[in-house]
Design an enzyme around this catalytic site. Structure first.
Site, PDB file in Angstrom:
ATOM      1  N   CYS A   1      17.275  36.760  58.759  1.00  0.00           N
ATOM      2  CA  CYS A   1      16.622  35.461  58.841  1.00  0.00           C
ATOM      3  C   CYS A   1      17.114  34.775  60.100  1.00  0.00           C
ATOM      4  CB  CYS A   1      16.987  34.596  57.630  1.00  0.00           C
ATOM      5  SG  CYS A   1      16.319  35.231  56.090  1.00  0.00           S
TER       6      CYS A   1
ATOM      7  N   GLU B   1      13.696  41.579  60.573  1.00  0.00           N
ATOM      8  CA  GLU B   1      13.140  41.949  59.291  1.00  0.00           C
ATOM      9  C   GLU B   1      11.807  41.232  59.104  1.00  0.00           C
ATOM     10  OE1 GLU B   1      16.049  41.802  56.183  1.00  0.00           O
ATOM     11  OE2 GLU B   1      14.546  42.019  54.604  1.00  0.00           O
TER      12      GLU B   1
END
Lengths: 807, 543
Positions: B399, B433
């Site tokens: 993140c 990601e």
């Protein structure tokens, strides 16, 4: 376009791409139509978000203008950065250190309370300050402790007083305040915390639960699970492989032996040929000669379908081609006796062996390991009953090699120092093992001078000595000898070697009698169970053994059913069930260990000399306290339990080649389910009265009675059930008492036969060490019982180590 | 008219007034997510269709255009956004997916599902091939291919190279379409009707991921995750996979997490309006302002509490090791296992601004790199990114967030640059990601573009020949994963097929745009200031 007619190659990441400026390639636009031949990569966004208005606007703006325009950015909720009180909130300055900041992760916030005072608290603290001494920090600490001390239930005032170190009045004030505030509080705690997951899994979908613990290790490889199941599979694989190795090893041995046998047979044939023994006469002669050398007694084991009908000539040939069922009828010994054959008195194995033992082939065969075992020692096979007897003095108790066991050669350095050897021979010359007058219990007669010796596996052997007075001794009436109640032998001068080996020139019978009665001579009689009940005891203990071995439990059910009824008939006529070979193999495993233990035991026994010798007279002067007896019994029982498991497991597994065992947990259910009725039964049987025992101790009294009452009821599964009885009763103390009694009752028939109370006590103190045969002066009629007691203990050791190996 | 809003219930759609950035009124369609009553007045929580969730808000009844009220369909399986007007598709591949999705929707609701619907397939494709500029050309696929198993799709995909020129393109399109349809169909069958939003997102998302790795080498390897997540996300929500992801797979979307729960967060000098739901303790969500300690990020219910806390908290920087400092910018490395409290507080804060972040599992397998800006008060958090200690899929960022007050000032790119600098030290290539957020996509694309263009422009030709470079070389130099390099080159339209070979062409626009952008980009990471030794976490047993 014609230029598109060829097929373009794929874009290769390893192939150099020339970099051009567009202005250098004026004809590029002609090729432009195939630009999209390279499929575009996905953006990595969620599909439906990708289409969002602002994003698309921003992307197109970027493409059009090459950079973002302010009004084309994606709008976000506003943020303000003008907190007026910031300066006062974060007072002071922080100077940037020259070095990079390095921090020890656990050195932070040493003991600061997590609770932070709010305005309401502040008002309260200010109010409280007027009468009591309190600071905000102190208050925070108190609340912090109260909060952290409370789980679902709030801390009580009493607990609060323990939690807090302040004085009572302050505690009461703060506690009251806290209780009120806590009750009004919506959250779970006054210190707001992120919701924790609940153990019951109900919080799986609670959006407010965060930071759940990862229950399994994060997978670092996609395609290989390193979980428990695969670990177990690996273990099993290892087990199976090592089993295969063992089997192959044994096959190798078997084939070697076969070859050897073939050579020997060939040699014999050649010899016979050279001697022109075509009719087999010389061979028969030789065999007959050998048969003459057999011991004077007959081992009461005659294989039912004895191979007596074998022609001698046939023997050699047949042996190799014997089919398995036949083979098993032949009792095998793994060892030959040494040249000096100990004279085991025929009656020494009474009462158990008083009748001809029916050797059950099935029993033997059950634990029989593949034929490799049989043919490893083919030379021991016998074709005739005579030869068999000679080679098999142990009969059904013959030593049989146990699969997966390691057998050590006897230790030469230790073999000399037997207690029964005279010091001149390198032995200890123990008084109790010298030749002395010996009377057997069954048949009740004096056999003259004999000395005890501990044989293989701890069995007691009697070595007889010839004297001139043998006929006199034989004529002695055992009853006459029994009269002196106490005879502390060691007080007597007759313990000298010369005296016991007796060259005393007083041939007078009455004088001898007198000597004996006056305890001037050592007179040894095995202490036994009351004579009027030998049959019940014997039968019972035998059954217990069979149960222990577990053979009949699993497979020969019919036989198990049959035996109890048989045993009621009395020992004389009873075809007593044979011990399984398994049992005897088991105790052979630990010979070396036992030798050591024997020595220790002897020393211990010598320390206990007085009580030990007392018991010689058949009276236990020393009362065994029941607690220690129970303890000893339970210790025995637990080890037994293990043995039982082992036996069972082997039944299930079929083979236990390398002794790696499955976890016994599988069988728990079995035991538990079968226990309940039986435990009831056993406890009932204990209550029936019948204290016919001579010995004063409670435990033994209970024992005999159970053993007698169990003559009928016991079946081969008793041991298993006892084992699980213990387990069952553990949780509830009430039941434990009961079952311990049971255990005693069940167990002691075996124990008490041979083990004097002192030894029992010893077992209690040493916790697992079993008394040896050599303990005390009681050469017993049932020497084998002892071995079996040792066996569980030893086995349990083995089991434990195996278990550890597995885990 | 007693109560014109009486019919306005949860699930309804209607135009709602909102001001756009030019402060003009507009009436985008919105969905009512929740209704509450405050002092006798009703308030409606609305989600503007085709606007990001972060713009969702509570509105007063007067902003609702009740006349155009649409009631929720009985079978509200429909994804709230199914590629309607107003958005410009990004790539031709996306369109067939969307289109086929719609098709399968229709067939899924029809009783005779799986029946072949005749579609002018070829025509559509040729259209898409011909018109590269008009991107919205759909390539519909046969719903019948829904039944095609992935297994049958993949071998083909392996055989045909992903980067086939035109003749294979059609096949690729077909595969992709059927692939996604497959996933979508399954979702549609199993997903619950009603409030569940974006029921199909997981399946397709996974498919995107799978496709992304659909190079000959990777196809078989990455097939399992695709199947896996499909299975796990079918029907009843279960725990998310444990592969360390901090990125939500959205299978737990429910109405609670669709709505912002915190009104305002005060952090240091700043007041932040959260964008998304964050699982702060529920009792704190009712507060008008949630106070955070600027340095340890502890959440407090009142200013008084914060004041008290600050007397006890003497942190003036994130509680980790400073591994980079240049000027006022520093980076601190925090171990999610060793410093749980801070990591959790950071995650809670970050969740307020990251839609796809999940806090389902603990922070143990992550490292947190917090970027700070120093002033006389201390090291103030600007943004952060988290990173798996061990990543199975080459992720170098889980993140990433620049806090709103610092956004649009180059810090995001700085964070991204730093993450690639770490990868360079590790000697690996990495990729963030997925899924990316809109802002994430823009930032990463911008970073990748600038990074790659920087290299291409600096290429010198030796001995008079054309400078040349391989994609792998670009990937190695930048630590940007190969797939990202290719997608960037495509996005920038640099790859051209010219006279039998692929070439990279730099147009004047591109060069100028790049030079302008680089002039504005003054915040850069200086690798010399990085003091970082990567740890081999696999050897530690624990993260």
């Amino acid at each position: 376009m014609s230029k598109l007619s060829f097929r373009a190659r794929a874009l290769d990441a390893t192939k150099p791409l020339p970099v051009f400026r567009c202005e250098d390639l004026p004809d590029l636009h002609e090729y432009a139509s195939i630009n999209r031949a390279v499929p575009q990569m996905p953006t990595g966004m969620e599909k439906e978000e990708e289409s969002e208005h602002h994003l698309q606007r921003a992307i197109s703006a970027q493409q059009v203008y090459g950079e973002k325009r302010d009004n084309m950015v994606i709008p976000v909720p506003e943020a303000e950065s003008n907190i007026a009180y910031y300066e006062s909130l974060y007072p002071g300055e922080f100077k940037m250190p020259k070095q990079l900041i390095h921090i020890q992760p656990f050195s932070l916030d040493a003991e600061q309370p997590d609770y932070d005072l709010d305005s309401e608290d502040e008002a309260f603290v200010n109010k409280l300050k007027k009468k009591l001494e309190i600071t905000p920090l102190q208050f925070e600490e108190m609340i912090d402790r109260l909060e952290k001390g409370s789980g679902q239930q709030l801390v009580t005032l009493q607990e609060a007083k323990l939690l807090l170190k302040e004085d009572d009045e302050l505690i009461r004030e703060v506690f009251d305040y806290w209780t009120r505030k806590r009750k009004a509080c919506k959250g779970a705690s006054l210190i707001p915390t992120v919701k924790q997951e609940k153990r019951d899994g109900s919080s799986t979908n609670d959006p407010y639960v965060a930071f759940r613990r990862r229950t399994e290790k994060m997978q670092t490889r996609k395609n290989r699970k390193n979980d428990e199941a695969s670990y177990e599979k690996m273990l099993k694989l290892r087990r199976d492989l090592s089993r295969a190795v063992t089997i192959l090893e044994m096959i190798k041995r078997r084939e070697k032996s076969k070859r050897e046998l073939l050579h020997l047979t060939l040699e014999i044939v050649e010899k016979r040929y050279s001697m022109a023994d075509f009719g087999g006469e010389i061979m028969a002669e030789v065999l007959a000669q050998r048969a003459l050398m057999k011991p004077a007694y007959t081992v009461p084991i005659i294989p039912l379908s004895s191979s007596a009908q074998f022609r001698l000539q046939d023997h050699m040939e047949l042996k190799e081609y014997k089919v398995k069922p036949e083979k098993t009828e032949v009792v095998r010994t793994k060892r030959k006796y040494e040249k000096k054959k100990p004279k085991v008195l025929p009656s020494s194995s009474a009462p158990q062996q008083s009748g001809p033992s029916v050797f059950n082939a099935k029993d033997l065969n059950q634990y029989d390991f593949p034929s490799s075992d049989d043919e490893t020692f083919p030379q021991i096979h016998s074709g005739s009953s005579e030869a068999e007897e000679e080679n098999d003095p142990d009969g059904s108790f013959a030593f049989r090699r146990k699969a997966g066991c390691q057998y050590y050669a006897s230790r030469v350095d230790q073999s000399g120092s037997w207690p029964w050897c005279s010091p001149s021979e390198g032995g200890l010359g123990d008084v109790r093992f010298r030749y002395s007058l010996t009377t057997l219990t069954v048949p009740r007669r004096c056999v003259g001078l004999a000395r005890r010796r501990t044989g293989r596996g701890g069995r007691v052997l009697l070595d007889r000595a010839h004297t001139d007075f043998d006929n006199v001794f034989h004529g002695l009436d055992p009853e006459m000898l029994a009269s002196p109640p106490h005879s502390p032998v060691d007080k007597f001068p007759s313990t000298s070697e010369t005296n016991t080996s007796d060259r005393n020139p007083s041939p007078n019978l009455s004088q001898i009698l007198l000597n004996i009665k006056a305890c001037r001579w050592r007179h040894f009689r095995p202490r036994t169970l009351p004579l009027h009940r030998p049959e019940a005891t014997g039968a019972c203990s035998r059954r217990l053994h069979r149960g222990l071995s577990g053979t009949s439990v699993a497979q020969s059910g019919t036989q198990a059913g049959g035996t109890p009824s048989n045993s009621r008939n009395g020992p004389g006529s009873t075809p007593v069930a044979a011990f399984t070979a398994e049992q005897y193999q088991q105790h052979q495993e630990q010979l070396a260990l036992m030798q050591k233990q024997q020595l220790e035991q002897i020393q211990l026994q010598q320390a206990n000399r007085v009580s030990a010798t007392n018991s010689t007279q058949g009276l236990i002067s020393k009362t065994l306290d029941s607690i220690s007896a129970q303890f000893a019994a339970s210790a025995l029982l637990t080890t037994e339990q293990l043995t039982t498991f082992k036996a069972k497991e082997e039944v299930v597994l079929g083979i236990g080649v390398n002794g790696v065992l499955q976890a016994s947990g599988v069988y728990k259910g079995l035991h538990l389910s079968s226990t309940a009725p039986t435990s009831l039964h056993t406890s009932q049987s204990t209550t029936t009265a019948g204290p016919t025992f001579l010995q004063p101790s409670n435990v033994t009294a209970a024992t005999t009675q159970t053993s007698s009452s169990h003559g009928t009821a016991a079946n081969s599964t008793t041991q298993v059930l006892i084992g699980s009885n213990i387990r069952l009763s553990m949780p509830s103390p009430g039941g434990a008492v009961n079952s311990i009694a049971n255990l005693n009752a069940r167990h002691i028939p075996r124990t008490i036969n041979t083990v004097p109370p002192s030894a029992l006590k010893l077992a209690a103190t040493t916790n697992c060490q079993m008394p040896k045969v050599t303990a005390s002066s009681s050469i017993d009629l049932v020497p084998r019982e002892n071995h079996d007691q040792e066996k569980p203990a030893l086995n349990s050791i083995a089991d434990n180590t195996m278990a550890m190996e597995v885990t | 008219m007693a109560d014109p809003q009486a019919d306005v219930t949860e699930g309804c759609r209607l135009p709602v007034l909102r001001k756009n950035q030019e402060n003009e009124d507009e009436w985008p369609l919105a969905e009512i997510l929740s209704v509450k009553e405050l002092t006798g007045r009703k308030l409606y929580y609305v989600h503007y269709i085709d606007f990001n969730k972060r713009l969702d808000e509570w509105v007063t009844p007067d902003r609702l255009d009740v006349k155009k009220l649409q009631f929720p369909k009985k079978e509200a399986k429909t994804p709230t956004k199914n590629g309607l007007s107003g958005s410009r598709p990004s790539s031709p591949e996306r369109d067939p997916m969307r289109k086929s999705l719609d098709l399968s929707l229709q067939t899924a609701t029809a009783p005779s599902r799986g029946k072949t619907v005749p579609t002018p397939k070829r025509k559509a494709e040729s259209a898409s091939l011909a018109s590269q500029i008009s991107p919205a050309t759909p390539v519909p696929s046969l719903p019948g291919s829904t039944e095609m198993t992935q297994a049958s799709v993949y071998p083909e995909a392996r055989d045909t190279n992903t980067f086939n020129p035109k003749l294979n393109t059609r096949d690729d399109h077909e595969q992709l379409a059927s692939l996604t349809t497959n996933g979508t169909a399954r979702r549609l069958i199993s997903s619950q009707p009603g409030r569940k939003r974006k029921a199909n997102c997981v399946g397709t998302d996974e498919m995107i991921k799978v496709f992304q790795y659909n190079s000959p080498r990777c196809a078989s390897v990455y097939l399992p995750p695709g199947e896996d997540s499909q299975d796990s996300s079918d029907g009843i929500p279960s725990a998310p996979r444990m592969t360390g992801s901090l990125v939500s797979d959205r299978s737990h979307d429910d109405i609670v997490t669709r709505m912002k729960n915190i009104d305002c967060i005060e952090l240091g000098r700043h007041r932040l309006k959260p964008w998304y739901f964050s699982p702060y303790p529920q009792e704190l969500t009712a507060l008008p302002i949630l106070y955070l300690c600027e340095f340890c990020l502890k959440y407090l219910k009142s200013l008084k509490c914060l004041q008290r806390h600050l007397t006890k908290c003497n942190l003036r920087h994130p509680p980790g090791n400073e591994i980079y400092r240049k000027g006022t910018i520093s980076f601190f490395e925090i171990d999610g296992r060793k410093n749980k409290m801070y990591s959790q507080n950071l995650c809670l804060l970050a969740k307020c601004f990251l839609d796809h972040k999940t806090l389902y599992y603990d922070t143990d397998p992550f490292l947190f790199y917090v970027m700070t800006e120093y002033d006389s008060k201390g090291f103030h958090i600007v943004g952060y990114f988290s990173k798996e200690k061990e990543s199975t899929e080459d992720y170098n960022v889980a993140c990433i967030l620049t806090l709103p007050p610092y956004q649009r000032r180059g810090y995001g790119k700085l964070l991204i640059e730093f993450s690639y600098e770490l990868s360079k030290v590790e000697g690996k290539t990495g990729t963030p990601e997925k899924p990316l957020s809109d802002l994430g996509l823009l930032s990463y694309r911008s970073y990748w573009s600038q990074t790659i263009l920087e290299i291409l422009m600096d290429l010198k030709s030796d001995n008079g020949e054309r400078p040349q470079i391989t994609i792998n070389e670009i990937s190695e130099i930048t630590s940007v994963k190969k797939e990202d390099v290719i997608s960037t080159l495509q996005y920038l339209n640099l790859i051209n097929y010219y006279k039998g070979q692929y070439i990279l062409t730099l147009s004047e626009d591109i060069v100028e745009g790049h030079e302008r952008a680089m002039q504005k980009r003054h915040l850069r990471i200086d690798p010399k200031c990085l003091h970082f030794t990567p740890k081999d976490w696999s050897k530690r047993g624990k993260w």
